[in-house]
Design a protein around this motif. Structure first.
Motif, short mmCIF file in Angstrom:
data_model
loop_
_atom_site.label_atom_id
_atom_site.label_comp_id
_atom_site.label_asym_id
_atom_site.label_seq_id
_atom_site.Cartn_x
_atom_site.Cartn_y
_atom_site.Cartn_z
N GLU A 1 17.25 -8.33 -30.14
CA GLU A 1 16.55 -7.46 -29.21
C GLU A 1 16.73 -6.07 -29.56
O GLU A 1 17.74 -5.63 -30.21
CB GLU A 1 17.35 -7.63 -27.88
N LYS B 1 6.17 -18.09 -24.29
CA LYS B 1 7.00 -19.04 -24.62
C LYS B 1 6.14 -20.29 -25.22
O LYS B 1 5.35 -20.82 -24.18
CB LYS B 1 7.95 -19.31 -23.46
N THR C 1 5.89 -15.14 -19.28
CA THR C 1 7.24 -14.58 -18.78
C THR C 1 7.18 -13.50 -18.36
O THR C 1 6.79 -12.60 -18.78
CB THR C 1 8.37 -15.12 -19.82
N TYR C 2 8.02 -12.94 -17.36
CA TYR C 2 8.59 -11.78 -16.86
C TYR C 2 9.92 -11.61 -16.83
O TYR C 2 10.81 -12.62 -15.86
CB TYR C 2 7.88 -11.48 -15.52
N THR C 3 10.58 -10.73 -17.40
CA THR C 3 12.26 -11.09 -17.57
C THR C 3 12.48 -9.58 -17.15
O THR C 3 11.94 -8.59 -17.51
CB THR C 3 12.70 -11.33 -19.04
N GLN D 1 8.76 -17.49 -14.83
CA GLN D 1 7.90 -18.19 -15.92
C GLN D 1 6.91 -19.06 -15.34
O GLN D 1 6.81 -19.48 -14.26
CB GLN D 1 8.68 -19.27 -16.77
N ARG E 1 14.35 -14.48 -15.02
CA ARG E 1 13.20 -14.60 -15.63
C ARG E 1 12.19 -15.49 -14.94
O ARG E 1 12.62 -16.68 -14.79
CB ARG E 1 13.25 -15.51 -17.18
N LYS F 1 10.69 -6.65 -19.00
CA LYS F 1 9.71 -7.46 -20.35
C LYS F 1 8.61 -8.17 -19.79
O LYS F 1 9.04 -9.22 -18.79
CB LYS F 1 10.60 -7.90 -21.29
N PHE F 2 7.57 -8.38 -20.58
CA PHE F 2 6.69 -9.49 -20.37
C PHE F 2 6.55 -10.17 -21.70
O PHE F 2 6.75 -9.74 -22.74
CB PHE F 2 5.04 -8.90 -20.09
N GLY F 3 6.20 -11.39 -21.73
CA GLY F 3 6.22 -12.28 -22.84
C GLY F 3 5.66 -13.80 -22.86
O GLY F 3 4.83 -13.76 -21.83
N GLU G 1 8.87 -11.14 -26.46
CA GLU G 1 8.73 -10.26 -25.39
C GLU G 1 8.64 -9.03 -25.63
O GLU G 1 9.30 -8.49 -26.70
CB GLU G 1 9.72 -10.48 -24.40
#
Length: 178
Positions: free
Chosen positions: A155, A106, A73-75, A63, A61, A102-104, A118
């Motif tokens: 998830e 936090k 975030t990018y995971t 951040q 991840r 995923k993008f998200g 995300e």
């Protein structure tokens, strides 16, 4: 009952880490990148629990701190769903995995404690080829300091054929500034 004991132990460990931590420093420095490498485990939900027992995987991840309490975030990584035995036989259901991208966001609402969300896509990897790709939605809550990040999330993987499933996941990650 065994599952309940494991979940209770995980919650107690996370609580102990939260309450014994005296670090007051920010965990998402503004205008800075962090990388977290995590190991994940979980319990399948929905139709996934019919043919699999648990999940295990790993993620990376990236951040980026927008402010001292908010980060993007990018995971990406992978989860393997371990198959159950087919009732009445010695064979197992086919194993499969999900490869999420995923993008998200936090948001730290108190020092070291955050909520996250995300959204992305997950590619299904079957034993013999590739399956469909699915929408991946993942809300969660976690605890983090300058090096460690422990989070719990749901998830959800949903496809065009209304075939959705998911997992309740626990992630333990080591993070560092870039």
């Amino acid at each position: 009952m065994k599952l309940l004991s494991k979940l209770t132990a995980a919650v107690l460990v996370a609580g102990a880490l939260f309450f014994t931590n005296t670090v007051k420093a920010q965990t998402t420095p503004a205008n800075a990148f962090r990388l977290g490498l995590g190991i994940e485990t979980g319990l399948p939900t929905g139709v996934a629990k019919l043919g699999s027992t648990f999940t295990l995987g790993g993620t990376a991840r990236l951040q980026y701190g927008i402010s001292d309490s908010f980060a993007l975030t990018y995971t990406m990584g992978g989860y393997h769903f371990f198959p159950k035995k087919i009732p009445g036989t010695d064979q197992r259901y086919g194993s499969y995995g999900e490869i999420p991208i995923k993008f998200g966001v936090k948001e730290f609402f108190v020092p070291s404690v955050y909520v996250a969300g995300e959204v992305g896509i997950a590619y299904e990897k079957l034993e013999h080829g590739w399956g469909p790709h699915r929408l991946d939605l993942s809300p969660g809550i976690g605890w983090a300091n300058k090096s460690w990040d422990v989070s719990f999330r749901y998830e959800n993987f949903s496809g065009a054929n209304q075939d959705h499933f998911g997992m309740l996941g626990l992630r333990l990650a080591y993070g560092f500034a870039l």
